[in-house]
Scaffold this active site. Structure first.
Site, mmCIF file in Angstrom:
data_model
loop_
_atom_site.group_PDB
_atom_site.id
_atom_site.type_symbol
_atom_site.label_atom_id
_atom_site.label_comp_id
_atom_site.label_asym_id
_atom_site.label_seq_id
_atom_site.Cartn_x
_atom_site.Cartn_y
_atom_site.Cartn_z
ATOM 1 N N CYS A 4 -0.308 8.026 -0.316
ATOM 2 C CA CYS A 4 -0.532 6.842 0.506
ATOM 3 C C CYS A 4 -0.990 7.355 1.873
ATOM 4 C CB CYS A 4 0.765 6.042 0.609
ATOM 5 S SG CYS A 4 0.661 4.657 1.741
ATOM 6 N N CYS A 49 6.234 0.803 2.178
ATOM 7 C CA CYS A 49 5.185 -0.071 2.731
ATOM 8 C C CYS A 49 5.662 -0.741 3.996
ATOM 9 C CB CYS A 49 4.853 -1.211 1.768
ATOM 10 S SG CYS A 49 3.760 -0.766 0.460
ATOM 11 N N CYS A 88 5.238 -6.048 9.686
ATOM 12 C CA CYS A 88 4.864 -4.637 9.484
ATOM 13 C C CYS A 88 5.211 -3.797 10.712
ATOM 14 C CB CYS A 88 3.371 -4.541 9.200
ATOM 15 S SG CYS A 88 2.804 -2.846 8.956
ATOM 16 N N CYS A 139 0.310 -8.074 11.943
ATOM 17 C CA CYS A 139 1.174 -8.666 10.918
ATOM 18 C C CYS A 139 2.628 -8.555 11.388
ATOM 19 C CB CYS A 139 0.983 -7.944 9.588
ATOM 20 S SG CYS A 139 -0.736 -7.875 9.063
ATOM 21 N N CYS A 160 -2.395 0.405 14.598
ATOM 22 C CA CYS A 160 -3.163 -0.633 13.916
ATOM 23 C C CYS A 160 -3.498 -1.720 14.915
ATOM 24 C CB CYS A 160 -2.348 -1.233 12.762
ATOM 25 S SG CYS A 160 -3.332 -2.294 11.671
ATOM 26 N N GLU A 219 1.235 9.006 9.740
ATOM 27 C CA GLU A 219 2.107 9.333 8.623
ATOM 28 C C GLU A 219 1.369 9.157 7.300
ATOM 29 O OE1 GLU A 219 6.420 8.396 10.656
ATOM 30 O OE2 GLU A 219 5.417 6.740 9.677
HETATM 31 N N1 SAH Z 1 -3.821 -2.773 6.592
HETATM 32 C C1 SAH Z 1 -3.851 -2.621 5.178
HETATM 33 C C2 SAH Z 1 -3.099 -1.408 4.658
HETATM 34 C C3 SAH Z 1 -1.741 -1.086 5.231
HETATM 35 S S1 SAH Z 1 -0.352 -2.092 4.784
HETATM 36 C C4 SAH Z 1 -3.338 -3.887 4.511
HETATM 37 O O1 SAH Z 1 -2.944 -4.792 5.224
HETATM 38 O O2 SAH Z 1 -3.407 -3.995 3.291
HETATM 39 C C5 SAH Z 1 -0.001 -1.715 3.122
HETATM 40 C C6 SAH Z 1 0.750 -2.823 2.400
HETATM 41 O O3 SAH Z 1 2.109 -2.918 2.846
HETATM 42 C C7 SAH Z 1 0.147 -4.183 2.625
HETATM 43 O O4 SAH Z 1 0.108 -4.899 1.419
HETATM 44 C C8 SAH Z 1 1.140 -4.834 3.571
HETATM 45 O O5 SAH Z 1 1.067 -6.207 3.527
HETATM 46 C C9 SAH Z 1 2.439 -4.271 3.067
HETATM 47 N N2 SAH Z 1 3.547 -4.359 4.017
HETATM 48 C C10 SAH Z 1 3.485 -4.323 5.353
HETATM 49 N N3 SAH Z 1 4.716 -4.406 5.883
HETATM 50 C C11 SAH Z 1 5.578 -4.507 4.846
HETATM 51 C C12 SAH Z 1 7.006 -4.586 4.735
HETATM 52 N N4 SAH Z 1 7.772 -4.580 5.820
HETATM 53 N N5 SAH Z 1 7.542 -4.638 3.505
HETATM 54 C C13 SAH Z 1 6.766 -4.595 2.403
HETATM 55 N N6 SAH Z 1 5.429 -4.517 2.440
HETATM 56 C C14 SAH Z 1 4.832 -4.470 3.647
#
Ligand code: SAH
Length: 346
Positions: free
Chosen positions: A107, A339, A121, A118, A114, A94
Site C-alpha cells: 500500500c 486504511c 481520515c 475527508c 493530502c 508511510e
Molecule cells: N485518496 C485516495 C487513497 C487514500 S485513502 C482515496 O480516497 O481513495 C484509502 C482508502 O482508505 C479510501 O477508501 C478511504 O476512504 C479509506 N479510509 C480513509 N480513512 C479511513 C478510516 N479511518 N477507516 C477506514 N477506511 C478509511
C-alpha cells in the site's frame, strides 16, 4: 562553484543516452545505467560494476540518486509491516506491506500529506506538502518487494495506491511510476495487480480512461447521497455524484474494467435504508463491486462503525440486486497502519 547536481532518475532513457554521447562516450552506456537505476534499484553509482571507475566518477560529478530510506519499520501482530519512509528532503511518508496466505500487497503513498479533507481520515489532518516523484513511488514498491522476499520468502504480488495522498492529484507522476513498475525495463509487474484508489475526481477518471490505462480503479464512495457525502468528504461539493457517476460510466465504456467501491458504514451517518437504496441505485447499472471496509478509528467522536445488523442489511440488499459485495477486515490496526490511519505518528 559547482552547479547543483541533478537527480539522475528524472532523466528519460533517451536523455541518459544523450548525456553519454555528449561526454564522448557511447549511447548504450545510457541503457546500462538506466538498467541499474530502474531494474536493479541501485542506491549508489559504486554499485554499477559493469561501468568503468572513470565513468562512474563522471556520474558522481553530475548526478545524485535521491533514494528513499526506510526510517523506521513497525510490525503488527498480524504480520503487517508499516514503513516510515524518509525522502531526500527529509519529509516522511508511510507505506505498508500487507501479507495474506497467498499474496503480499504493497500500500503506497502518492503525496506527502493530502489536500483533500475527508473528515474520517487521519492523513487529512496533515497539510499537503508536495507530490511524490515517480522514483519515490517506485522506491516504496521496491523496498516492500525486498521486505516480502526477506520476511515471507516471496516477491511482492499486488500494489494498491491507498496510502497517503490522492493519486489523481499527482496523476502524471503516478502514471510514470506505474510505467516503471510494469515495464520489462523496470519491475515487470502486471498492471492487473495494481489498483489506484481515488476519492473520485471525474475529470481525471475520464483522462485515465482516455489514456487506456491497464490497472484497476477503486473509488472511495462512502455515500451515494450528495448531502451525506459532502458532509464527510467536503470536496464532493465540487465533484458531485452525478459527475462522478458519468465519469465512471465513461471509464467502463472505454476500459471494460469493473470498478470497486470502497464503503465504510458509520452509525447515524449512512446506516439507513435510504443510504442502501442510494448505493444500489448508484452502482446497479455500472459493472462494479462493493467492498465494505471496517472503520479504523482516528479518535473522532463523530465516527463510529455501524453495528453488524446495519452491515448485514447492506449485504442482503446488495446481493438481492446482484451486486458483488465483500467485507474487508482491517489489517495492521495495532500499529496505525490500517486504511486512513497513516499520519506520521512516529
Ligand atoms: N485518496 C485516495 C487513497 C487514500 S485513502 C482515496 O480516497 O481513495 C484509502 C482508502 O482508505 C479510501 O477508501 C478511504 O476512504 C479509506 N479510509 C480513509 N480513512 C479511513 C478510516 N479511518 N477507516 C477506514 N477506511 C478509511
Amino acid at each position: 562553484m559547482t552547479a547543483k547536481k541533478k537527480d539522475i532518475r528524472a532523466l528519460t532513457k533517451d536523455q541518459l543516452r544523450d548525456f553519454f554521447v555528449e561526454q564522448g562516450d557511447q549511447a548504450f552506456r545510457g541503457n546500462q545505467v538506466y538498467e541499474w537505476l530502474w531494474q536493479r534499484a541501485a542506491h549508489g553509482f559504486e554499485e554499477m560494476t559493469n561501468i568503468s571507475k572513470a565513468t562512474r566518477s563522471i556520474l558522481e560529478e553530475h548526478f545524485v540518486i535521491n533514494h528513499i530510506s526506510v526510517d523506521t519499520m513497525q510490525r503488527s501482530s498480524d504480520g503487517t509491516i508499516k514503513n516510515a519512509v524518509r525522502l531526500h528532503d527529509g519529509l516522511i511518508v508511510e507505506s505498508v506491506l500487507i501479507p495474506t496466505e497467498s499474496r503480499t500487497t504493497a500500500c503506497v503513498s502518492s503525496q506527502v500529506g493530502c489536500s483533500l479533507d475527508c473528515h474520517f481520515c487521519a492523513t487529512a489532518r496533515l497539510k499537503k506538502m508536495r507530490n511524490l516523484n515517480p522514483d519515490e513511488i517506485v522506491d516504496q514498491v521496491t523496498a516492500i518487494d525486498h521486505q516480502s522476499r526477506l520476511y515471507f520468502n516471496r516477491p511482492l504480488s499486488n500494489i494498491v495506491f491507498m496510502g497517503m495522498g490522492e493519486p489523481l492529484m499527482n496523476y502524471n507522476n503516478v502514471l510514470k511510476a506505474i510505467d516503471k513498475i510494469t515495464s520489462p525495463e523496470g519491475l515487470s509487474m502486471s498492471p492487473r495487480r495494481i489498483t489506484l484508489s481515488t476519492s473520485g475526481i471525474p475529470k481525471m477518471i475520464r483522462k485515465m480512461a482516455d489514456d487506456e490505462v491497464k490497472f484497476n480503479l477503486a473509488v472511495s464512495l462512502h455515500s451515494a447521497i450528495d448531502a451525506t457525502r459532502t458532509g464527510i468528504m467536503p470536496f464532493n461539493e465540487t465533484f458531485p455524484l452525478k459527475d462522478l457517476k458519468e465519469s465512471l460510466h465513461y471509464w467502463y465504456a472505454k476500459t471494460k474494467k469493473r470498478i470497486t467501491f470502497e464503503y465504510v458504514v458509520w452509525a447515524g451517518i449512512n446506516d439507513k435504508q435510504a443510504d442502501i437504496d442510494a448505493l444500489i441505485d448508484f452502482c446497479k447499472h455500472l459493472p462494479s463491486k462493493v467492498n465494505l471496509i471496517e472503520y479504523n478509528s482516528i479518535d473522532d467522536d463523530r465516527f463510529v462503525q455501524a453495528d453488524a445488523s446495519a452491515i448485514n442489511a447492506y449485504i442482503t440488499a446488495l446481493e438481492l440486486n446482484r451486486i458483488v459485495v465483500n467485507v474487508r477486515r482491517s489489517r495492521g490496526k495495532d500499529i496505525d497502519a490500517a486504511c486512513g490511519q497513516l499520519a506520521n505518528k512516529s
